[in-house]
Write a protein that holds these residues in place. Structure first.
Motif, PDB file in Angstrom:
ATOM      1  N   ALA A 121       2.477   1.508  -3.333  1.00  0.00           N
ATOM      2  CA  ALA A 121       1.547   1.991  -4.353  1.00  0.00           C
ATOM      3  C   ALA A 121       1.337   3.501  -4.239  1.00  0.00           C
ATOM      4  CB  ALA A 121       0.205   1.263  -4.232  1.00  0.00           C
ATOM      5  N   SER A 122       1.178   4.002  -3.007  1.00  0.00           N
ATOM      6  CA  SER A 122       0.995   5.451  -2.845  1.00  0.00           C
ATOM      7  C   SER A 122       2.254   6.198  -3.256  1.00  0.00           C
ATOM      8  CB  SER A 122       0.597   5.799  -1.414  1.00  0.00           C
ATOM      9  OG  SER A 122       1.665   5.588  -0.513  1.00  0.00           O
ATOM     10  N   THR A 123       3.407   5.642  -2.933  1.00  0.00           N
ATOM     11  CA  THR A 123       4.676   6.259  -3.339  1.00  0.00           C
ATOM     12  C   THR A 123       4.791   6.256  -4.854  1.00  0.00           C
ATOM     13  OG1 THR A 123       5.742   5.538  -1.291  1.00  0.00           O
ATOM     14  CG2 THR A 123       7.192   6.133  -3.111  1.00  0.00           C
ATOM     15  N   THR A 124       4.461   5.137  -5.457  1.00  0.00           N
ATOM     16  CA  THR A 124       4.550   5.005  -6.912  1.00  0.00           C
ATOM     17  C   THR A 124       3.626   5.982  -7.619  1.00  0.00           C
ATOM     18  OG1 THR A 124       5.146   2.688  -6.717  1.00  0.00           O
ATOM     19  CG2 THR A 124       4.272   3.407  -8.845  1.00  0.00           C
ATOM     20  N   LEU A 125       2.383   6.039  -7.160  1.00  0.00           N
ATOM     21  CA  LEU A 125       1.420   6.947  -7.801  1.00  0.00           C
ATOM     22  C   LEU A 125       1.855   8.403  -7.694  1.00  0.00           C
ATOM     23  CD1 LEU A 125      -1.957   5.285  -6.773  1.00  0.00           C
ATOM     24  CD2 LEU A 125      -0.915   5.344  -9.057  1.00  0.00           C
ATOM     25  N   ALA A 126       2.266   8.801  -6.496  1.00  0.00           N
ATOM     26  CA  ALA A 126       2.694  10.191  -6.307  1.00  0.00           C
ATOM     27  C   ALA A 126       3.979  10.482  -7.096  1.00  0.00           C
ATOM     28  CB  ALA A 126       2.902  10.479  -4.821  1.00  0.00           C
TER      29      ALA A 126
ATOM     30  N   VAL B  43       0.842  -1.203   0.000  1.00  0.00           N
ATOM     31  CA  VAL B  43       0.000   0.000   0.000  1.00  0.00           C
ATOM     32  C   VAL B  43       0.879   1.255   0.000  1.00  0.00           C
ATOM     33  CG1 VAL B  43      -1.667   1.350   1.354  1.00  0.00           C
ATOM     34  CG2 VAL B  43      -2.008  -1.115   1.044  1.00  0.00           C
ATOM     35  N   VAL B  44       1.892   1.259   0.867  1.00  0.00           N
ATOM     36  CA  VAL B  44       2.820   2.397   0.892  1.00  0.00           C
ATOM     37  C   VAL B  44       3.538   2.501  -0.449  1.00  0.00           C
ATOM     38  CG1 VAL B  44       4.959   3.296   1.918  1.00  0.00           C
ATOM     39  CG2 VAL B  44       3.113   2.487   3.386  1.00  0.00           C
TER      40      VAL B  44
ATOM     41  N   TRP C 198       8.926  10.200   1.415  1.00  0.00           N
ATOM     42  CA  TRP C 198       7.618   9.669   1.786  1.00  0.00           C
ATOM     43  C   TRP C 198       7.728   8.202   2.200  1.00  0.00           C
ATOM     44  CZ3 TRP C 198       3.055   9.873   3.668  1.00  0.00           C
ATOM     45  CH2 TRP C 198       2.163   8.827   3.473  1.00  0.00           C
ATOM     46  N   SER C 199       8.457   7.428   1.451  1.00  0.00           N
ATOM     47  CA  SER C 199       8.605   6.004   1.718  1.00  0.00           C
ATOM     48  C   SER C 199       9.213   5.742   3.092  1.00  0.00           C
ATOM     49  CB  SER C 199       9.462   5.363   0.633  1.00  0.00           C
ATOM     50  OG  SER C 199       9.686   4.003   0.913  1.00  0.00           O
TER      51      SER C 199
ATOM     52  N   ALA D  28       6.527   6.700   5.873  1.00  0.00           N
ATOM     53  CA  ALA D  28       5.388   5.789   5.891  1.00  0.00           C
ATOM     54  C   ALA D  28       5.798   4.371   6.293  1.00  0.00           C
ATOM     55  CB  ALA D  28       4.706   5.776   4.528  1.00  0.00           C
TER      56      ALA D  28
END
Length: 134
Positions: free
Chosen positions: A21-26, A18-19, A54-55, A58
């Motif tokens: 994915a959020s890192t990848t998207l941003a 999940v982290v 961010w990574s 998180a």
């Protein structure tokens, strides 16, 4: 459904994804935005650094339940230096030699490097150091 979601998010590997994915998207969104104003390799480097920060935060808090510290923050570059070496090499090969469009190359790289990043992140963030600083 709530129980399934709760159980899934109780799993460290799922939280890591999940982290990730959020890192990848941003990171990918910032990469695409930055490529409108600069070369793709520079845009990739900038979006990569933002994703790194961010990574770390998180993963420390939510994934590995460890309070961020300067000590682990200073070790965390080992994760991204290893992953970055692989990623930047892959970027050049994918774009310059194979002909993958620069907009798609970061997505291919993420998929290829996730397992390596998880293992190194976990080892670096959870690593205990002695009171003597060893």
């Amino acid at each position: 459904m709530r129980k399934v979601l709760s159980d899934a998010l109780g799993n460290e590997k799922i939280r890591f994804l999940v982290v990730g994915a959020s890192t990848t998207l941003a990171s990918y969104a910032s990469y695409l935005l930055l490529t409108t104003a600069m070369r793709a390799d520079i845009a990739y480097a900038i979006s990569y650094v933002a994703g790194y920060i961010w990574s770390y935060l998180a993963n420390s808090h939510w994934v590995f339940h460890t309070a961020p510290s300067w000590q682990s923050f200073m070790r965390y570059p080992l994760v991204y230096l290893t992953q970055a070496a692989a990623a930047f090499l892959m970027f050049k090969v994918l774009v310059d030699r194979i002909g993958v469009p620069a907009e798609w190359a970061p997505l291919v790289i993420i998929v290829a490097t996730v397992p390596l990043t998880y293992l190194i992140s976990r080892a670096v963030i959870r690593r205990k150091t002695s009171a003597a600083g060893k």
